[in-house]
Design an enzyme around this catalytic site. Sequence first.
Site, PDB file in Angstrom:
ATOM      1  N   GLU A 113      -5.151   5.282  13.893  1.00  0.00           N
ATOM      2  CA  GLU A 113      -6.071   4.407  14.628  1.00  0.00           C
ATOM      3  C   GLU A 113      -6.714   5.051  15.845  1.00  0.00           C
ATOM      4  OE1 GLU A 113      -2.813   3.924  14.441  1.00  0.00           O
ATOM      5  OE2 GLU A 113      -2.009   3.587  16.444  1.00  0.00           O
TER       6      GLU A 113
ATOM      7  N   ASP B 107     -19.825 -10.434  22.063  1.00  0.00           N
ATOM      8  CA  ASP B 107     -19.378  -9.084  22.400  1.00  0.00           C
ATOM      9  C   ASP B 107     -19.754  -8.811  23.853  1.00  0.00           C
ATOM     10  OD1 ASP B 107     -18.723  -6.509  20.167  1.00  0.00           O
ATOM     11  OD2 ASP B 107     -18.961  -6.087  22.305  1.00  0.00           O
TER      12      ASP B 107
ATOM     13  N   TYR C 285      -0.541   4.960  10.487  1.00  0.00           N
ATOM     14  CA  TYR C 285      -0.845   4.029  11.575  1.00  0.00           C
ATOM     15  C   TYR C 285       0.391   3.907  12.453  1.00  0.00           C
ATOM     16  CZ  TYR C 285      -5.021   2.304   9.155  1.00  0.00           C
ATOM     17  OH  TYR C 285      -6.249   2.197   8.545  1.00  0.00           O
TER      18      TYR C 285
ATOM     19  N   ALA D  93      -0.238  -9.287  10.941  1.00  0.00           N
ATOM     20  CA  ALA D  93      -0.550  -7.981  11.535  1.00  0.00           C
ATOM     21  C   ALA D  93      -0.975  -6.946  10.496  1.00  0.00           C
ATOM     22  CB  ALA D  93       0.655  -7.482  12.316  1.00  0.00           C
TER      23      ALA D  93
ATOM     24  N   MET E  29      -2.981  -7.597   7.499  1.00  0.00           N
ATOM     25  CA  MET E  29      -3.792  -8.380   6.556  1.00  0.00           C
ATOM     26  C   MET E  29      -4.163  -7.593   5.300  1.00  0.00           C
ATOM     27  SD  MET E  29      -6.284 -10.365   9.221  1.00  0.00           S
ATOM     28  CE  MET E  29      -7.277 -11.193   7.985  1.00  0.00           C
TER      29      MET E  29
ATOM     30  N   ALA F 205      -6.922  -9.060  15.778  1.00  0.00           N
ATOM     31  CA  ALA F 205      -6.476  -8.085  16.787  1.00  0.00           C
ATOM     32  C   ALA F 205      -4.987  -8.199  17.119  1.00  0.00           C
ATOM     33  CB  ALA F 205      -7.307  -8.245  18.054  1.00  0.00           C
ATOM     34  N   ILE F 206      -4.252  -8.970  16.323  1.00  0.00           N
ATOM     35  CA  ILE F 206      -2.829  -9.177  16.602  1.00  0.00           C
ATOM     36  C   ILE F 206      -2.047  -7.849  16.556  1.00  0.00           C
ATOM     37  CG2 ILE F 206      -2.194  -9.713  14.187  1.00  0.00           C
ATOM     38  CD1 ILE F 206      -0.788 -11.442  17.332  1.00  0.00           C
ATOM     39  N   ASP F 207      -2.547  -6.875  15.788  1.00  0.00           N
ATOM     40  CA  ASP F 207      -1.821  -5.595  15.738  1.00  0.00           C
ATOM     41  C   ASP F 207      -1.921  -4.849  17.065  1.00  0.00           C
ATOM     42  OD1 ASP F 207      -4.495  -5.055  15.432  1.00  0.00           O
ATOM     43  OD2 ASP F 207      -4.215  -3.469  13.961  1.00  0.00           O
TER      44      ASP F 207
ATOM     45  N   HIS G  97      -0.028   2.196  16.079  1.00  0.00           N
ATOM     46  CA  HIS G  97      -0.254   1.039  16.968  1.00  0.00           C
ATOM     47  C   HIS G  97       0.821   0.959  18.045  1.00  0.00           C
ATOM     48  CE1 HIS G  97      -3.634  -0.334  14.661  1.00  0.00           C
ATOM     49  NE2 HIS G  97      -2.932  -0.280  13.550  1.00  0.00           N
TER      50      HIS G  97
ATOM     51  N   ARG H  47       0.845  -1.191   0.000  1.00  0.00           N
ATOM     52  CA  ARG H  47       0.000   0.000   0.000  1.00  0.00           C
ATOM     53  C   ARG H  47       0.882   1.243   0.000  1.00  0.00           C
ATOM     54  NH1 ARG H  47      -3.438  -1.195   5.255  1.00  0.00           N
ATOM     55  NH2 ARG H  47      -1.417  -2.046   5.798  1.00  0.00           N
TER      56      ARG H  47
ATOM     57  N   VAL I 194     -11.643  -8.177  18.538  1.00  0.00           N
ATOM     58  CA  VAL I 194     -11.970  -7.243  19.619  1.00  0.00           C
ATOM     59  C   VAL I 194     -11.060  -6.021  19.570  1.00  0.00           C
ATOM     60  CG1 VAL I 194     -12.855  -8.981  21.202  1.00  0.00           C
ATOM     61  CG2 VAL I 194     -10.436  -8.418  21.243  1.00  0.00           C
ATOM     62  N   LEU I 195     -11.511  -4.966  20.181  1.00  0.00           N
ATOM     63  CA  LEU I 195     -10.672  -3.771  20.306  1.00  0.00           C
ATOM     64  C   LEU I 195     -11.055  -2.993  21.554  1.00  0.00           C
ATOM     65  CD1 LEU I 195      -8.566  -1.777  19.106  1.00  0.00           C
ATOM     66  CD2 LEU I 195     -10.464  -0.588  18.041  1.00  0.00           C
TER      67      LEU I 195
ATOM     68  N   LYS J 285       2.031   2.135   7.223  1.00  0.00           N
ATOM     69  CA  LYS J 285       2.417   1.399   8.429  1.00  0.00           C
ATOM     70  C   LYS J 285       3.289   2.249   9.340  1.00  0.00           C
ATOM     71  CE  LYS J 285       1.326  -2.158   9.345  1.00  0.00           C
ATOM     72  NZ  LYS J 285       0.031  -2.586   9.976  1.00  0.00           N
TER      73      LYS J 285
HETATM   74  P1  NAD Z   1     -14.285  -2.076  16.750  1.00  0.00           P
HETATM   75  O1  NAD Z   1     -14.027  -1.069  17.821  1.00  0.00           O
HETATM   76  O2  NAD Z   1     -15.146  -1.699  15.606  1.00  0.00           O
HETATM   77  O3  NAD Z   1     -14.901  -3.367  17.404  1.00  0.00           O
HETATM   78  C1  NAD Z   1     -14.360  -3.956  18.537  1.00  0.00           C
HETATM   79  C2  NAD Z   1     -15.468  -4.697  19.257  1.00  0.00           C
HETATM   80  O4  NAD Z   1     -14.842  -5.458  20.291  1.00  0.00           O
HETATM   81  C3  NAD Z   1     -16.496  -3.788  19.916  1.00  0.00           C
HETATM   82  O5  NAD Z   1     -17.802  -4.117  19.481  1.00  0.00           O
HETATM   83  C4  NAD Z   1     -16.302  -4.045  21.404  1.00  0.00           C
HETATM   84  O6  NAD Z   1     -17.500  -3.971  22.153  1.00  0.00           O
HETATM   85  C5  NAD Z   1     -15.740  -5.461  21.374  1.00  0.00           C
HETATM   86  N1  NAD Z   1     -15.022  -5.856  22.578  1.00  0.00           N
HETATM   87  C6  NAD Z   1     -14.171  -5.132  23.335  1.00  0.00           C
HETATM   88  N2  NAD Z   1     -13.721  -5.872  24.366  1.00  0.00           N
HETATM   89  C7  NAD Z   1     -14.314  -7.085  24.240  1.00  0.00           C
HETATM   90  C8  NAD Z   1     -14.266  -8.275  25.013  1.00  0.00           C
HETATM   91  N3  NAD Z   1     -13.530  -8.364  26.119  1.00  0.00           N
HETATM   92  N4  NAD Z   1     -15.000  -9.328  24.594  1.00  0.00           N
HETATM   93  C9  NAD Z   1     -15.760  -9.259  23.474  1.00  0.00           C
HETATM   94  N5  NAD Z   1     -15.858  -8.148  22.720  1.00  0.00           N
HETATM   95  C10 NAD Z   1     -15.138  -7.080  23.106  1.00  0.00           C
HETATM   96  O7  NAD Z   1     -12.840  -2.585  16.268  1.00  0.00           O
HETATM   97  P2  NAD Z   1     -12.431  -3.084  14.814  1.00  0.00           P
HETATM   98  O8  NAD Z   1     -12.288  -1.898  13.939  1.00  0.00           O
HETATM   99  O9  NAD Z   1     -13.320  -4.174  14.385  1.00  0.00           O
HETATM  100  O10 NAD Z   1     -10.953  -3.653  15.076  1.00  0.00           O
HETATM  101  C11 NAD Z   1     -10.718  -4.886  15.725  1.00  0.00           C
HETATM  102  C12 NAD Z   1      -9.223  -5.193  15.770  1.00  0.00           C
HETATM  103  O11 NAD Z   1      -8.752  -5.461  14.462  1.00  0.00           O
HETATM  104  C13 NAD Z   1      -8.351  -4.026  16.260  1.00  0.00           C
HETATM  105  O12 NAD Z   1      -7.334  -4.528  17.111  1.00  0.00           O
HETATM  106  C14 NAD Z   1      -7.738  -3.485  15.001  1.00  0.00           C
HETATM  107  O13 NAD Z   1      -6.535  -2.798  15.251  1.00  0.00           O
HETATM  108  C15 NAD Z   1      -7.526  -4.769  14.282  1.00  0.00           C
HETATM  109  N6  NAD Z   1      -7.207  -4.696  12.840  1.00  0.00           N
HETATM  110  C16 NAD Z   1      -6.245  -5.577  12.410  1.00  0.00           C
HETATM  111  C17 NAD Z   1      -5.918  -5.654  11.093  1.00  0.00           C
HETATM  112  C18 NAD Z   1      -4.902  -6.672  10.655  1.00  0.00           C
HETATM  113  O14 NAD Z   1      -4.419  -6.593   9.539  1.00  0.00           O
HETATM  114  N7  NAD Z   1      -4.561  -7.662  11.470  1.00  0.00           N
HETATM  115  C19 NAD Z   1      -6.530  -4.790  10.168  1.00  0.00           C
HETATM  116  C20 NAD Z   1      -7.502  -3.896  10.618  1.00  0.00           C
HETATM  117  C21 NAD Z   1      -7.850  -3.864  11.971  1.00  0.00           C
END
Ligand code: NAD
Length: 363
Positions: free
Chosen positions: A118, A198, A94, A299, A301, A268-270, A96, A15, A239-240, A75
């Site tokens: 973020e 959730d 970003y 991390a 994707m 959520a690995i990031d 993180h 990207r 989760v986040l 990144k």
């Molecule tokens: P979001 O805020 O839209 O959603 C997170 C959800 O998690 C919320 O609905 C919240 O209520 C819930 N939550 C929080 N704590 C919880 C718990 N203990 N149990 C159950 N649910 C819980 O977040 P998002 O935008 O969907 O992002 C999720 C993760 O994905 C983040 O860590 C983000 O950084 C990551 N992400 C990773 C990549 C990758 O390439 N690996 C790409 C984009 C985003």
Amino acid sequence: MRIGVPKEIKNHEYRVGLTPPSVAELVAAGHEVVVETRAGSGIDFEDQDYIDAGATILPDPAAVFAAADMIVKVKEPQASEIALLEPRHLLFTYLHLAADKPQAEGLVKSGATCIAYETVTAARGGLPLLKPMSEVAGRMSVQVGAHYLEKEQGGRGVLLGGVPGVAPAKVAILGGGVSGVNAAQMAVGMRADVTIYDISNDRLAELDMFFSSQIKTAYASKAAIAAAVKNAHLVIGAVLVPGAAAPKLVTREMVKTMKRGAVLVDIAIDQGGCFETSHATTHEDPVFEVDGVIHYCVANMPGAVARTSAFALNNATLPFALKLANLGAEAAMKADPHLANGLNVSGGKIRHQAVAEALDLPF
Ligand code: NAD
């Protein structure tokens, strides 16, 4: 303002911070844009496309950082990029930082102003600059999960949607936010048996309305997660807790109870990952196995579908980049408190409370 776009140097990251259409918008607003040669060539944006959009091409990152006041990236900066940052720089990308203390310390030392995509917020709630990448990662998580469930990939040999007379696979999605919903949309489309977990009851109610009978929802208690993990073929960690490390929802003991050849995708690995057994992987070597369970923990994707991702990210970042360029960082953040929430580091200090707490650094 002079805006610089270096080529991304993280493993398999194709990207680019600004696409040629975004460059054209910034140039039309009276700004100068410098782009490192071949910055977008991995996704078929050639230097000539940037020149046509009004940019100047420079030979290397050092030249881009030297020429620009604002650096727009994708990144988090790598060590060689942090070394090029000066107090006069505004870094928009970003970061993180919550799970990356060395980077945080490097940015603090640089003296630069660093706004993290973020943690920028939106008036209607949510994280608008995380959203497009969460949409991509959520949709991709089901695609990769389905792939690694195949026998040849070491998986259980299960088709997500089943076939007439054979039950579909069970998909457990932990976290029903942006990525969780997008994962659910794909999994439902493939006819899997989907449950979203959730801790937000309001969110569970919204999901119930949105998906109607296509999915099930459940409160994410420890017991519910333990049972879900045991029965699932595919578990997606989505989760986040904004600005903080991801909670470890799935313990090593729970993984031991899983079906052989089941797949965990830790989106959520990031933020450190939400499975105790996770560690970050790359597109080059995306999976590893623990107790016969395949873990996919890449991390970045969205890097795999870099062209879609670059356009989606630019759609979201461009309005903020324009605001920063037009007004300067200080005035832009004063005018827009949601942009100000993106400030993670400036003047040699961490400026975001959750980040400082996660890293145990002064705020
Ligand atoms: P979001 O805020 O839209 O959603 C997170 C959800 O998690 C919320 O609905 C919240 O209520 C819930 N939550 C929080 N704590 C919880 C718990 N203990 N149990 C159950 N649910 C819980 O977040 P998002 O935008 O969907 O992002 C999720 C993760 O994905 C983040 O860590 C983000 O950084 C990551 N992400 C990773 C990549 C990758 O390439 N690996 C790409 C984009 C985003």
